[in-house]
Design an enzyme around this catalytic site. Structure first.
Site, PDB file in Angstrom:
ATOM      1  N   ASP A 232      -7.250  30.968  54.122  1.00  0.00           N
ATOM      2  CA  ASP A 232      -6.570  30.480  53.149  1.00  0.00           C
ATOM      3  C   ASP A 232      -5.231  29.470  53.782  1.00  0.00           C
ATOM      4  O   ASP A 232      -5.143  28.530  54.008  1.00  0.00           O
ATOM      5  CB  ASP A 232      -7.151  29.971  52.121  1.00  0.00           C
TER       6      ASP A 232
ATOM      7  N   HIS B 293     -10.135  31.840  45.921  1.00  0.00           N
ATOM      8  CA  HIS B 293     -10.326  31.437  46.856  1.00  0.00           C
ATOM      9  C   HIS B 293     -11.967  31.132  46.640  1.00  0.00           C
ATOM     10  O   HIS B 293     -13.097  31.507  46.981  1.00  0.00           O
ATOM     11  CB  HIS B 293     -10.580  33.153  47.585  1.00  0.00           C
TER      12      HIS B 293
HETATM   13  N1  LIG Z   1     -12.642  36.654  51.353  1.00  0.00           N
HETATM   14  C1  LIG Z   1     -12.946  35.778  52.674  1.00  0.00           C
HETATM   15  O1  LIG Z   1     -11.792  34.910  52.798  1.00  0.00           O
HETATM   16  C2  LIG Z   1     -14.321  35.502  53.707  1.00  0.00           C
HETATM   17  C3  LIG Z   1     -15.139  36.619  52.549  1.00  0.00           C
HETATM   18  N2  LIG Z   1     -16.696  36.047  53.561  1.00  0.00           N
HETATM   19  C4  LIG Z   1     -17.154  36.740  52.777  1.00  0.00           C
HETATM   20  O2  LIG Z   1     -17.375  38.244  53.299  1.00  0.00           O
HETATM   21  C5  LIG Z   1     -18.946  39.131  53.722  1.00  0.00           C
HETATM   22  C6  LIG Z   1     -19.491  39.219  54.777  1.00  0.00           C
HETATM   23  O3  LIG Z   1     -19.639  38.065  55.102  1.00  0.00           O
HETATM   24  P1  LIG Z   1     -19.800  38.299  57.195  1.00  0.00           P
HETATM   25  O4  LIG Z   1     -19.508  39.399  57.557  1.00  0.00           O
HETATM   26  O5  LIG Z   1     -20.494  37.103  57.587  1.00  0.00           O
HETATM   27  O6  LIG Z   1     -21.584  39.107  56.566  1.00  0.00           O
HETATM   28  P2  LIG Z   1     -23.021  39.844  56.939  1.00  0.00           P
HETATM   29  O7  LIG Z   1     -23.685  39.052  56.186  1.00  0.00           O
HETATM   30  O8  LIG Z   1     -22.434  39.638  58.909  1.00  0.00           O
HETATM   31  O9  LIG Z   1     -22.302  41.361  56.802  1.00  0.00           O
HETATM   32  C7  LIG Z   1     -22.259  42.049  56.189  1.00  0.00           C
HETATM   33  C8  LIG Z   1     -22.917  43.416  55.956  1.00  0.00           C
HETATM   34  O10 LIG Z   1     -22.335  44.492  55.108  1.00  0.00           O
HETATM   35  C9  LIG Z   1     -23.219  45.043  55.110  1.00  0.00           C
HETATM   36  N3  LIG Z   1     -23.788  45.679  53.910  1.00  0.00           N
HETATM   37  C10 LIG Z   1     -24.884  44.927  52.955  1.00  0.00           C
HETATM   38  N4  LIG Z   1     -24.109  45.684  51.985  1.00  0.00           N
HETATM   39  C11 LIG Z   1     -24.076  46.720  52.023  1.00  0.00           C
HETATM   40  C12 LIG Z   1     -23.750  47.781  51.261  1.00  0.00           C
HETATM   41  N5  LIG Z   1     -23.782  47.695  50.083  1.00  0.00           N
HETATM   42  N6  LIG Z   1     -22.709  48.974  52.268  1.00  0.00           N
HETATM   43  C13 LIG Z   1     -22.306  48.702  52.918  1.00  0.00           C
HETATM   44  N7  LIG Z   1     -23.167  48.245  53.945  1.00  0.00           N
HETATM   45  C14 LIG Z   1     -23.450  46.989  52.960  1.00  0.00           C
HETATM   46  C15 LIG Z   1     -24.527  44.679  56.308  1.00  0.00           C
HETATM   47  O11 LIG Z   1     -25.753  45.643  56.614  1.00  0.00           O
HETATM   48  C16 LIG Z   1     -24.086  43.893  56.858  1.00  0.00           C
HETATM   49  O12 LIG Z   1     -23.591  44.029  58.129  1.00  0.00           O
HETATM   50  C17 LIG Z   1     -19.444  37.153  52.588  1.00  0.00           C
HETATM   51  O13 LIG Z   1     -19.676  37.971  51.468  1.00  0.00           O
HETATM   52  C18 LIG Z   1     -18.797  36.391  53.168  1.00  0.00           C
HETATM   53  O14 LIG Z   1     -19.131  35.335  51.694  1.00  0.00           O
HETATM   54  C19 LIG Z   1     -16.285  35.315  54.070  1.00  0.00           C
HETATM   55  C20 LIG Z   1     -15.074  34.372  55.209  1.00  0.00           C
HETATM   56  C21 LIG Z   1     -14.317  34.756  54.385  1.00  0.00           C
HETATM   57  O1  LIG Z   2     -16.898  29.450  53.170  1.00  0.00           O
HETATM   58  C1  LIG Z   2     -16.777  31.264  52.927  1.00  0.00           C
HETATM   59  O2  LIG Z   2     -18.362  31.280  52.489  1.00  0.00           O
HETATM   60  C2  LIG Z   2     -16.794  32.415  53.844  1.00  0.00           C
HETATM   61  C3  LIG Z   2     -15.383  31.899  53.448  1.00  0.00           C
HETATM   62  O3  LIG Z   2     -15.109  32.276  52.748  1.00  0.00           O
HETATM   63  C4  LIG Z   2     -14.445  31.610  54.148  1.00  0.00           C
HETATM   64  O4  LIG Z   2     -14.374  30.710  54.732  1.00  0.00           O
HETATM   65  O5  LIG Z   2     -13.281  30.911  53.385  1.00  0.00           O
END
Ligand SMILES: NC(=O)C1=CN([C@@H]2O[C@H](COP(=O)(O)OP(=O)(O)OC[C@H]3O[C@@H](n4cnc5c(N)ncnc54)[C@H](O)[C@@H]3O)[C@@H](O)[C@H]2O)C=CC1
Ligand SMILES: O=C([O-])CC(=O)C(=O)O
Length: 340
Positions: free
Chosen positions: A174, A201
């Protein structure tokens, strides 16, 4: 103090000359084979303070580890799966644990819609971290951050190892977006546009304090549009990816930056930046977690700064944020109480 956004390549260069034995940390990534996990692992491999990189995922982590291990920096890299005690091996000795494990949004979903899937993933990983790395700093990326951070806190409390200074919700994306978007409005260099973003967030809980930025004069429709873009920037990416997930590359950069700030701080160079922490700011209103400027140090979140002077517009944004935040936090707490 406000931290200026930094250019990652400049950081890498600078670190190449500043690494020392004291700056030697084991960092674990849980969910390392995912959209965020892979580029995050690469960026952590480039961080000279990281000397031991442990990558864990349900699938694919050994491959990611083999791949990034060829990057010529002085860290070891190991990849683990759940079998053969992989999670224990990943976590044992880790000083910093990043958790991007969890499902991302598809168009039309809110972050809260991810709760049912991600709450149990984060709870279970938190249980393992509480057991195998109880003193580690935990950086939660998995959404909905407003609820997953309280989930980790509740798990740690139940295990008797909760240290509020060591738990962080990563809200850095953010902050990066705010710098970038304000620079687009003003035609300036985003690296020179620090913006404090507070609250939580998701949607209206994301509150940019533009009156404290370089451009307090922004007003009217321009202000409304800018605030809306910062609050809903994640939706832009979700829409553009069209079902293939949400922000991964910018998020990896954001998490790598926050991890670097923390590693610098625990190594004796304190950094101040916004993060979602167990905070005294609105506890009297029943809101136990809030993001604001936090000075990091050897023990973690050492000083949680107040919001500072707000204008009337921002006061209203904060009020709206508090309503959602309170519900999101309570939802996480209730989940652990009912599903320990
Ligand atoms: N804090 C923030 O600003 C942001 C948060 N996110 C969040 O981050 C998370 C991940 O996003 P992506 O990487 O795009 O998803 P993705 O689906 O590409 O990757 C997630 C990974 O987590 C693994 N996984 C699932 N359960 C697991 C477990 N119990 N133990 C170990 N690994 C496990 C999966 O196998 C996968 O490789 C989502 O919840 C998303 O909303 C995304 C963008 C920004
Ligand atoms: O938008 C989403 O779901 C992933 C996230 O938290 C971000 O990009 O800020």
């Amino acid at each position: 103090m406000v931290l200026l956004p930094r250019n990652v390549f400049a950081q890498v260069q600078r670190r190449a000359f500043s690494a020392s034995a004291a700056n030697a940390y084991k960092v674990a990534v849980l969910g390392a084979a995912g959209g965020i996990g892979q580029p995050l692992s690469l960026l952590l491999k480039l961080n000279q303070k990281v000397t031991d990189l442990a990558l864990y995922d349900l699938r694919g982590a050994p491959g990611v580890a083999a791949d990034v291990s060829h990057v010529p920096t002085n860290s070891t890299v190991a990849g683990y799966l759940p079998d053969n005690g992989g999670l224990e091996k990943t976590l044992t000795g880790a000083e910093v644990v990043l958790i991007p494990a969890g499902v991302p949004r598809k168009p039309g979903m809110t972050r809260d819609d991810l709760f049912n899937t991600n709450a149990s993933i984060v709870r279970d990983l938190a249980k393992a971290a509480a057991e195998f790395a109880p003193k580690a700093f935990i950086l939660v990326i998995a959404n909905p951050v407003n609820s997953t951070v309280p989930i980790v806190a509740e798990v740690y409390k139940s295990k008797g190892v909760y240290d509020p200074k060591r738990l962080f919700g990563v809200t850095t994306l953010d902050v990066l977006r705010a710098s970038r978007f304000i620079s687009e409005v003003k035609g300036t260099d985003p690296n020179q546009e620090p913006v404090t973003v507070v609250g939580g967030h998701s949607g209206v809980t994301i509150v940019p304090l533009l009156s404290q930025s370089n451009h307090p004069e922004i007003s009217g429709e321009t202000l409304d549009a800018l605030v809306h873009r910062i609050q809903f920037g994640g939706d832009e990416v979700v829409k553009a990816k069209d079902g293939a997930g949400s922000a991964t590359l910018s998020m990896a950069q954001a998490a790598a930056r926050f991890a670097d700030s923390l590693l610098s701080s625990i190594s004796g160079t304190p950094v101040t930046e916004p993060t979602f922490v167990d905070s005294p700011l609105f506890k009297d209103e029943g809101i136990d977690f809030f993001s604001s400027q936090v000075t990091l140090g050897p023990s973690g979140a050492e000083q949680i700064h107040p919001l500072g002077k707000l204008n009337e517009y921002e006061e209203k944004l904060i009020e709206a944020a508090k309503v959602d935040l309170k519900k999101n936090i309570a939802k996480g707490v209730k989940f652990v109480a009912e599903n320990p």
